[in-house]
Design an enzyme around this catalytic site. Structure first.
Site, PDB file in Angstrom:
ATOM      1  N   ASN A 149       3.275   8.916  23.152  1.00  0.00           N
ATOM      2  CA  ASN A 149       2.899   9.484  22.723  1.00  0.00           C
ATOM      3  C   ASN A 149       1.121  10.490  22.975  1.00  0.00           C
ATOM      4  O   ASN A 149       2.010  11.214  23.729  1.00  0.00           O
ATOM      5  CB  ASN A 149       3.009   9.570  21.121  1.00  0.00           C
ATOM      6  N   GLU A 245      -3.552  -1.149  17.023  1.00  0.00           N
ATOM      7  CA  GLU A 245      -3.730   0.956  16.233  1.00  0.00           C
ATOM      8  C   GLU A 245      -2.297   1.316  16.101  1.00  0.00           C
ATOM      9  O   GLU A 245      -1.205   1.369  17.078  1.00  0.00           O
ATOM     10  CB  GLU A 245      -4.678   1.676  18.169  1.00  0.00           C
ATOM     11  N   CYS A 279      -0.193   9.565  15.454  1.00  0.00           N
ATOM     12  CA  CYS A 279      -0.073   8.781  14.594  1.00  0.00           C
ATOM     13  C   CYS A 279      -0.907   9.472  13.593  1.00  0.00           C
ATOM     14  O   CYS A 279      -1.399   8.894  13.039  1.00  0.00           O
ATOM     15  CB  CYS A 279      -1.075   7.387  15.551  1.00  0.00           C
TER      16      CYS A 279
HETATM   17  P1  NAP Z   1       6.592   0.988  19.672  1.00  0.00           P
HETATM   18  O1  NAP Z   1       7.626   1.197  19.805  1.00  0.00           O
HETATM   19  O2  NAP Z   1       5.530   0.320  18.738  1.00  0.00           O
HETATM   20  O3  NAP Z   1       5.910   0.813  21.675  1.00  0.00           O
HETATM   21  C1  NAP Z   1       4.524   0.441  21.903  1.00  0.00           C
HETATM   22  C2  NAP Z   1       4.457  -0.228  23.088  1.00  0.00           C
HETATM   23  O4  NAP Z   1       4.594  -1.983  22.569  1.00  0.00           O
HETATM   24  C3  NAP Z   1       4.914   0.003  24.233  1.00  0.00           C
HETATM   25  O5  NAP Z   1       4.698   0.111  25.595  1.00  0.00           O
HETATM   26  C4  NAP Z   1       6.269  -1.242  24.078  1.00  0.00           C
HETATM   27  O6  NAP Z   1       7.146  -1.155  24.801  1.00  0.00           O
HETATM   28  C5  NAP Z   1       5.569  -1.831  23.696  1.00  0.00           C
HETATM   29  N1  NAP Z   1       6.508  -2.798  22.794  1.00  0.00           N
HETATM   30  C6  NAP Z   1       7.218  -2.737  22.519  1.00  0.00           C
HETATM   31  N2  NAP Z   1       7.883  -4.009  21.937  1.00  0.00           N
HETATM   32  C7  NAP Z   1       7.204  -5.062  21.759  1.00  0.00           C
HETATM   33  C8  NAP Z   1       6.993  -6.475  21.623  1.00  0.00           C
HETATM   34  N3  NAP Z   1       7.949  -6.796  21.175  1.00  0.00           N
HETATM   35  N4  NAP Z   1       5.958  -6.934  22.113  1.00  0.00           N
HETATM   36  C9  NAP Z   1       4.929  -6.250  22.800  1.00  0.00           C
HETATM   37  N5  NAP Z   1       4.998  -5.016  23.439  1.00  0.00           N
HETATM   38  C10 NAP Z   1       6.161  -4.306  22.966  1.00  0.00           C
HETATM   39  O7  NAP Z   1       5.207   2.616  19.949  1.00  0.00           O
HETATM   40  P2  NAP Z   1       5.578   3.336  20.124  1.00  0.00           P
HETATM   41  O8  NAP Z   1       7.690   4.344  19.795  1.00  0.00           O
HETATM   42  O9  NAP Z   1       6.052   3.822  21.952  1.00  0.00           O
HETATM   43  O10 NAP Z   1       4.533   4.827  19.866  1.00  0.00           O
HETATM   44  C11 NAP Z   1       5.041   5.210  18.271  1.00  0.00           C
HETATM   45  C12 NAP Z   1       3.679   4.371  17.585  1.00  0.00           C
HETATM   46  O11 NAP Z   1       2.236   3.953  17.937  1.00  0.00           O
HETATM   47  C13 NAP Z   1       3.632   5.219  16.191  1.00  0.00           C
HETATM   48  O12 NAP Z   1       3.987   4.141  15.495  1.00  0.00           O
HETATM   49  C14 NAP Z   1       2.263   6.122  15.463  1.00  0.00           C
HETATM   50  O13 NAP Z   1       1.837   6.437  15.354  1.00  0.00           O
HETATM   51  C15 NAP Z   1       1.371   4.488  16.714  1.00  0.00           C
HETATM   52  N6  NAP Z   1       0.177   4.890  17.407  1.00  0.00           N
HETATM   53  C16 NAP Z   1      -0.648   4.901  17.169  1.00  0.00           C
HETATM   54  C17 NAP Z   1      -2.287   5.413  17.271  1.00  0.00           C
HETATM   55  C18 NAP Z   1      -2.987   4.491  16.484  1.00  0.00           C
HETATM   56  O14 NAP Z   1      -3.822   4.774  18.089  1.00  0.00           O
HETATM   57  N7  NAP Z   1      -3.553   3.782  15.795  1.00  0.00           N
HETATM   58  C19 NAP Z   1      -1.753   6.117  18.315  1.00  0.00           C
HETATM   59  C20 NAP Z   1      -0.625   6.683  18.739  1.00  0.00           C
HETATM   60  C21 NAP Z   1       0.430   6.088  18.277  1.00  0.00           C
HETATM   61  P3  NAP Z   1       8.932  -0.223  25.401  1.00  0.00           P
HETATM   62  O15 NAP Z   1       7.716   1.345  25.393  1.00  0.00           O
HETATM   63  O16 NAP Z   1       8.945  -0.685  26.251  1.00  0.00           O
HETATM   64  O17 NAP Z   1       9.076   0.063  24.022  1.00  0.00           O
END
Ligand code: NAP
Length: 476
Positions: A149, A245, A279
């Site tokens: 995002n 995060e 987020c």
């Molecule tokens: P996501 O599906 O959890 O993916 C995040 C990253 O993790 C991607 O690079 C993903 O790779 C990787 N990943 C997925 N499964 C994994 C595993 N088992 N082991 C290691 N890495 C893995 O999240 P998203 O949909 O990209 O982002 C949305 C989420 O991020 C929301 O919940 C949002 O609130 C959170 N977020 C938090 C913050 C903060 O600073 N607190 C900021 C922004 C977003 P792939 O893309 O290849 O699946």
């Protein structure tokens, strides 16, 4: 684009399509990394620790400043990449590119402020004739995993402090938005970062994740993403530092003396920024009953005025969700809430990956959209009578990243500051405000640790104590 592995830009036979979620057009392809590539990246990153550590503070800072200057000179190009591969409109993407310049600049500045302290060893019997200090040293290999995002600035939030701290880094960006990260990697090399210090590998997180995370050569996993992946990583990481995060379900409380017009204006933006895939996006708003109707009317009016569509059109206020499947999920959650008694005050419809900005009222507590992170362009409005009830409701979700409150009475403001459980409480702003140098992170399901350059730099370095036993000092 190719990925950067062991100092080389490499292709792979198997590739991943990167598509624009607005019209599904193909933008580019990236390699699909294999487990062998993970091993190559690990070995290269481990070997490059010495190169990273030996860069002087001056060199680290200069490289970071130069990278910032490269991004600044090409803001439009970076913004277009963000807008095309992700969900953001071009105006939102420009803001992210400019924030990235700031994040890298702060990293360059903080590199020079990485200080230790002297230690009064003679403050306890047995410590006589000892002098010393601690300094902060690189942790070694940092594994950075980033979400879709904020595909540029959240990468800078990991690379900036990791390099400022003298670490070697493996970056695994989100599969749907890898191009911004690869372009930033190019900028780092152009700025003079030794090629082997950064490995940027593209590929499926669920497939490669365990091998990356569990490897003992990695000393810290810095993860930004969803709760589910975050929980899995914490169980696989073993003995290493983790920074988490994660997501949220951010609440806002509007007290009866608030500037209702401002509250409505800023909360609309906070709810629908990046199509709600944010987020710290506003998800639940608790409004004092005395001002509920006025707030609701203003909020709905502004929401209905939103222009949704082509992200590259300057007039567009909100783009599509990241995939059609994600848009369908949000559509299902809206339908479930309506089935359980919620009413739609604005929006509610979906077309492809576009979901209208949606305002819900009368959302019951057992609706998924009430208690889970929606990560989409919907917001729930609830009236309240007693402040304590509003605070308890705001705190009811299993997240706590940002919370916000609108009020003029300073005592009410302080009750809200004390009562709201979150990493940050914003007064007279929506939850969607962050300065890149502030400590940023959450409690409960929102994560562990804090980012914000100075704070990440602490996490990505460790203290090393130097103690001198100098018995000759007795004679002085
Ligand atoms: P996501 O599906 O959890 O993916 C995040 C990253 O993790 C991607 O690079 C993903 O790779 C990787 N990943 C997925 N499964 C994994 C595993 N088992 N082991 C290691 N890495 C893995 O999240 P998203 O949909 O990209 O982002 C949305 C989420 O991020 C929301 O919940 C949002 O609130 C959170 N977020 C938090 C913050 C903060 O600073 N607190 C900021 C922004 C977003 P792939 O893309 O290849 O699946």
């Amino acid at each position: 684009m190719r990925m950067l592995l062991a100092g080389e830009w490499v292709d792979r036979a198997e590739t991943i399509d990167v598509r624009d979620p607005f019209d599904n057009s193909l933008i580019d392809t990236v390699p699909s990394a294999t487990h062998d590539d993970v091993e190559t990246a690990m070995a290269a990153a481990f070997a490059a620790r010495a190169t990273a550590r030996r860069m002087t503070t001056y060199e680290r800072s200069r490289i970071l400043l130069k990278t910032a200057a490269i991004v600044a000179a090409r803001v439009e190009e970076f913004a277009t990449t963000i807008a095309r591969e992700g969900s953001k409109t071009i105006r939102e993407a420009r803001k992210e590119a400019n924030r990235t310049v700031n994040t890298l600049t702060i990293s360059a500045e903080e590199a020079k402020r990485l200080n230790g302290e002297t230690i009064p060893f003679d403050s306890f019997p047995g410590g006589e004739h000892r002098r010393g200090h601690y300094e902060r040293v690189p942790i070694g290999v940092v594994l950075a995993i980033t979400p879709f995002n904020d595909p540029l600035n959240l990468v800078a939030h990991k690379l900036g402090p990791a390099i400022a701290g003298g670490n070697s880094v493996i970056l695994k960006p989100a599969t749907v938005t890898p191009l911004s990260a690869l372009k930033l990697t190019e900028a780092f090399l152009e700025a003079g970062l030794p090629k082997d210090v950064l490995q940027t590998i593209t590929g499926n997180g669920a497939v490669l994740g365990d091998a990356l995370v569990a490897d003992e050569r990695v000393r810290m996993v810095s993860f930004t993403g969803g709760l589910e992946a975050g929980k899995r990583i914490t169980t696989r990481a073993g003995l290493k530092k983790i920074g988490m995060e994660l997501g949220s379900n951010s609440p806002v409380v509007v007290w009866r003396d608030a500037d209702v017009e401002w509250a409505a204006e800023t909360c609309v933006s906070g709810a629908f920024w990046a199509a709600g895939q944010n987020c710290i996006g506003v998800q639940r708003i608790y409004i004092h009953r005395d001002v509920y109707d006025r707030f609701r009317d203003l909020f709905v009016e502004r929401t209905k005025a939103y222009r949704i569509g082509d992200k590259l059109d300057e007039a567009t206020d909100m783009g599509p969700m990241i995939t059609e499947a994600e848009a369908e999920r949000v559509e299902r959650w809206i339908a479930e809430a309506v089935e359980k008694g919620a009413t739609i005050a604005a929006g509610g419809r979906r077309s492809g990956a576009l979901v209208e900005p949606t305002v819900l009222e009368n959302v019951p507590a057992d609706a998924t959209i009430h208690y889970e992170e929606v990560f989409g362009p919907t917001v729930n409005l609830y009236p309240f009578d007693e402040l304590d009830d509003a605070i308890a409701s705001a705190n009811s979700a299993d997240y706590g990243l940002h919370a916000a409150a609108f009020a003029r009475d300073i005592e009410i403001c302080y009750r809200l500051v004390q009562g709201l459980d979150a990493g940050s409480v914003l007064i007279n702003d929506s939850t969607d405000y962050r300065l890149d140098s502030m400590p940023f992170g959450g409690i409960k399901g929102s994560g562990l640790g804090r980012e914000g350059v100075k704070f990440s730099l602490q996490e990505m370095t460790e203290p090393k104590v130097v103690c001198w036993y100098l018995p000759e000092l007795k004679k002085l």
